[in-house]
Design a protein around this motif. Structure first.
Motif, PDB file in Angstrom:
ATOM      1  N   ASN A 100       0.283  -5.642  11.591  1.00  0.00           N
ATOM      2  CA  ASN A 100       1.443  -5.368  10.746  1.00  0.00           C
ATOM      3  C   ASN A 100       2.337  -6.599  10.640  1.00  0.00           C
ATOM      4  OD1 ASN A 100       1.081  -2.377  10.268  1.00  0.00           O
ATOM      5  ND2 ASN A 100       0.958  -2.509  12.495  1.00  0.00           N
ATOM      6  N   ALA A 101       1.725  -7.729  10.394  1.00  0.00           N
ATOM      7  CA  ALA A 101       2.459  -8.992  10.338  1.00  0.00           C
ATOM      8  C   ALA A 101       3.506  -8.997   9.227  1.00  0.00           C
ATOM      9  CB  ALA A 101       1.487 -10.151  10.150  1.00  0.00           C
ATOM     10  N   SER A 102       3.322  -8.183   8.204  1.00  0.00           N
ATOM     11  CA  SER A 102       4.294  -8.140   7.110  1.00  0.00           C
ATOM     12  C   SER A 102       5.541  -7.340   7.491  1.00  0.00           C
ATOM     13  CB  SER A 102       3.667  -7.510   5.860  1.00  0.00           C
ATOM     14  OG  SER A 102       3.452  -6.122   6.070  1.00  0.00           O
ATOM     15  N   GLN A 103       5.580  -6.803   8.686  1.00  0.00           N
ATOM     16  CA  GLN A 103       6.684  -6.007   9.211  1.00  0.00           C
ATOM     17  C   GLN A 103       6.898  -4.722   8.416  1.00  0.00           C
ATOM     18  OE1 GLN A 103      10.105  -8.604   9.471  1.00  0.00           O
ATOM     19  NE2 GLN A 103       9.271  -9.690  11.217  1.00  0.00           N
ATOM     20  N   LEU A 104       5.821  -4.213   7.800  1.00  0.00           N
ATOM     21  CA  LEU A 104       5.884  -2.940   7.097  1.00  0.00           C
ATOM     22  C   LEU A 104       4.538  -2.245   7.253  1.00  0.00           C
ATOM     23  CD1 LEU A 104       7.492  -1.042   5.199  1.00  0.00           C
ATOM     24  CD2 LEU A 104       6.534  -2.321   3.280  1.00  0.00           C
ATOM     25  N   THR A 105       4.586  -0.973   7.585  1.00  0.00           N
ATOM     26  CA  THR A 105       3.368  -0.185   7.704  1.00  0.00           C
ATOM     27  C   THR A 105       3.291   0.791   6.529  1.00  0.00           C
ATOM     28  OG1 THR A 105       4.458   1.555   8.980  1.00  0.00           O
ATOM     29  CG2 THR A 105       3.489  -0.284  10.239  1.00  0.00           C
ATOM     30  N   TYR A 106       2.110   1.384   6.323  1.00  0.00           N
ATOM     31  CA  TYR A 106       1.990   2.390   5.269  1.00  0.00           C
ATOM     32  C   TYR A 106       2.876   3.593   5.563  1.00  0.00           C
ATOM     33  CZ  TYR A 106      -1.629  -0.200   2.899  1.00  0.00           C
ATOM     34  OH  TYR A 106      -2.290  -1.175   2.197  1.00  0.00           O
ATOM     35  N   HIS A 107       3.005   3.933   6.832  1.00  0.00           N
ATOM     36  CA  HIS A 107       3.908   5.022   7.214  1.00  0.00           C
ATOM     37  C   HIS A 107       5.349   4.653   6.849  1.00  0.00           C
ATOM     38  CE1 HIS A 107       5.653   8.350   9.432  1.00  0.00           C
ATOM     39  NE2 HIS A 107       6.459   7.489  10.013  1.00  0.00           N
ATOM     40  N   GLY A 108       5.730   3.431   7.154  1.00  0.00           N
ATOM     41  CA  GLY A 108       7.076   2.972   6.815  1.00  0.00           C
ATOM     42  C   GLY A 108       7.319   2.974   5.313  1.00  0.00           C
ATOM     43  N   LEU A 109       6.335   2.548   4.538  1.00  0.00           N
ATOM     44  CA  LEU A 109       6.458   2.549   3.079  1.00  0.00           C
ATOM     45  C   LEU A 109       6.616   3.977   2.561  1.00  0.00           C
ATOM     46  CD1 LEU A 109       6.469   0.836   0.499  1.00  0.00           C
ATOM     47  CD2 LEU A 109       3.977   1.015   0.479  1.00  0.00           C
ATOM     48  N   ALA A 110       5.842   4.911   3.107  1.00  0.00           N
ATOM     49  CA  ALA A 110       5.968   6.312   2.711  1.00  0.00           C
ATOM     50  C   ALA A 110       7.356   6.852   3.048  1.00  0.00           C
ATOM     51  CB  ALA A 110       4.885   7.147   3.388  1.00  0.00           C
ATOM     52  N   GLN A 111       7.894   6.450   4.182  1.00  0.00           N
ATOM     53  CA  GLN A 111       9.233   6.891   4.576  1.00  0.00           C
ATOM     54  C   GLN A 111      10.299   6.326   3.626  1.00  0.00           C
ATOM     55  OE1 GLN A 111      10.072   9.197   7.082  1.00  0.00           O
ATOM     56  NE2 GLN A 111       7.867   9.468   6.822  1.00  0.00           N
ATOM     57  N   LEU A 112      10.099   5.107   3.170  1.00  0.00           N
ATOM     58  CA  LEU A 112      11.034   4.529   2.197  1.00  0.00           C
ATOM     59  C   LEU A 112      10.999   5.310   0.885  1.00  0.00           C
ATOM     60  CD1 LEU A 112      10.440   0.722   2.785  1.00  0.00           C
ATOM     61  CD2 LEU A 112      12.545   1.995   3.243  1.00  0.00           C
ATOM     62  N   PHE A 113       9.791   5.614   0.407  1.00  0.00           N
ATOM     63  CA  PHE A 113       9.672   6.394  -0.827  1.00  0.00           C
ATOM     64  C   PHE A 113      10.363   7.746  -0.684  1.00  0.00           C
ATOM     65  CE2 PHE A 113       6.319   3.474  -2.208  1.00  0.00           C
ATOM     66  CZ  PHE A 113       6.629   3.374  -3.562  1.00  0.00           C
ATOM     67  N   ALA A 114      10.222   8.369   0.482  1.00  0.00           N
ATOM     68  CA  ALA A 114      10.818   9.683   0.702  1.00  0.00           C
ATOM     69  C   ALA A 114      12.325   9.616   0.927  1.00  0.00           C
ATOM     70  CB  ALA A 114      10.146  10.361   1.904  1.00  0.00           C
ATOM     71  N   GLY A 115      12.780   8.547   1.554  1.00  0.00           N
ATOM     72  CA  GLY A 115      14.177   8.475   1.975  1.00  0.00           C
ATOM     73  C   GLY A 115      15.146   7.842   1.001  1.00  0.00           C
ATOM     74  N   VAL A 116      14.663   6.962   0.143  1.00  0.00           N
ATOM     75  CA  VAL A 116      15.550   6.298  -0.814  1.00  0.00           C
ATOM     76  C   VAL A 116      15.653   7.168  -2.058  1.00  0.00           C
ATOM     77  CG1 VAL A 116      15.920   4.231  -2.226  1.00  0.00           C
ATOM     78  CG2 VAL A 116      14.958   4.014   0.075  1.00  0.00           C
ATOM     79  N   GLY A 117      16.874   7.458  -2.465  1.00  0.00           N
ATOM     80  CA  GLY A 117      17.095   8.296  -3.634  1.00  0.00           C
ATOM     81  C   GLY A 117      17.011   7.505  -4.929  1.00  0.00           C
TER      82      GLY A 117
END
Length: 98
Positions: free
Chosen positions: A11-28
């Motif tokens: 995860n050298a880019s400091q973002l995981t697929y789980h994290g990306l999914a959480q962003l999609f769900a959490g950002v309005g």
């Protein structure tokens, strides 16, 4: 220690697929927020259920039509967009270099 090292390497880019999914769900929709990745803060927003990062890198100084980077993948293979969130397509220069 090996588990942590393997996670960081994967995860050298400091973002995981789980994290990306959480962003999609959490950002309005149309919400502005601050996103921290790769040791940089940037402005993030969500439009039409897509995430965008404000393109503030000095490399875009001479590219006034590049305003946003669409965040769709953790690999940094994302499209750039204009101020209206449309994918940026470089203009072709006329033949002859004029």
């Amino acid at each position: 220690a090996q588990v942590v090292e393997a996670f960081l390497n994967e995860n050298a880019s400091q973002l995981t697929y789980h994290g990306l999914a959480q962003l999609f769900a959490g950002v309005g929709e149309r919400e502005l927020c601050v996103f921290f990745r790769n040791n940089h803060f940037c402005t993030m927003t969500k439009r039409n259920n897509e995430l965008f990062l404000l393109a503030t890198d000095v490399g875009f100084f001479d590219q006034p039509d590049i305003v946003w980077e669409k965040l769709t993948d953790i690999t940094n293979d994302n499209a750039f967009c204009d101020g209206e969130f449309h994918v940026y397509h470089p203009r072709k220069k006329p033949a002859g270099g004029a």
